[in-house]
Write an enzyme that holds these catalytic residues in place. Sequence first.
Site, short mmCIF file in Angstrom:
data_model
loop_
_atom_site.label_atom_id
_atom_site.label_comp_id
_atom_site.label_asym_id
_atom_site.label_seq_id
_atom_site.Cartn_x
_atom_site.Cartn_y
_atom_site.Cartn_z
N VAL A 123 -30.83 0.65 -63.38
CA VAL A 123 -30.76 1.66 -64.54
C VAL A 123 -29.80 2.67 -63.87
CG1 VAL A 123 -33.12 1.35 -65.41
CG2 VAL A 123 -32.48 3.15 -63.62
N SER A 124 -29.13 3.09 -64.92
CA SER A 124 -27.81 4.16 -64.50
C SER A 124 -28.00 5.66 -64.95
CB SER A 124 -26.46 3.69 -65.18
OG SER A 124 -26.76 3.64 -66.61
N THR A 125 -29.14 5.96 -65.82
CA THR A 125 -29.35 7.24 -65.98
C THR A 125 -30.80 7.57 -65.95
OG1 THR A 125 -29.86 6.77 -68.52
CG2 THR A 125 -27.48 7.05 -67.86
#
Length: 213
Positions: free
Chosen positions: A10-12
């Site tokens: 996941v990036s955020t």
Amino acid sequence: MSKILGYIRVSTDTQDLEKQRHLLLEYAHSHKFGIDEMIEVEVSSRKDTKLRKIDMLLEKLSSGDTLLVAELSRLGRNMLEVLNLINSLTEQKIKIIFIRQPELSTTGAHGKLLLAIYSYFAETEREFISIRTKQGLEAARAQGKLLGRPPGARNKSARKLDPYNEEIQKFLHLGLSLSAVRKIVNSHLDKPVSYSAYKFFVSSNKDMQISEE
């Protein structure tokens, strides 16, 4: 003995590792198999392959293994990088299952057709990038541009790369390795520049990131 690995990224902060973990575990349960190891990372797709634990993933996977991923976009920062990774894994006889995009998985009767399509698009994208770069370099040369070279460089060979600063940076951000960038740019130079000169040039510019070779 073959094994099954799950990869979660996941990036955020608004995304949830737990949701992807549950998705992979639910899929494994419904298909009556277990996941031997889960690799999880919370980092932007813009980061290099080491920080995204792609390097770790590649080290752990071997012929006959299966990789379980939520969707295609979890694997790379752009389509070319994803396609190259898929091609590399399938050449090693590693199967890939995209849970939310089963039609893109390399398992099943359509696997061979998909691999041919992936290879075609990867090669086509590389050709487009090469053409765009050549056009950009020719335009920069015609306008006599010297683009963005950081001050204080002492490497004379690296100075030959000054007009190509913008294109080199673009290539690196696309996920190409420094060796690949060197090969493309050198094809437009009267005299090839060494790998060490490229490395010096890039290390002198904080906006550039060197992808894994």
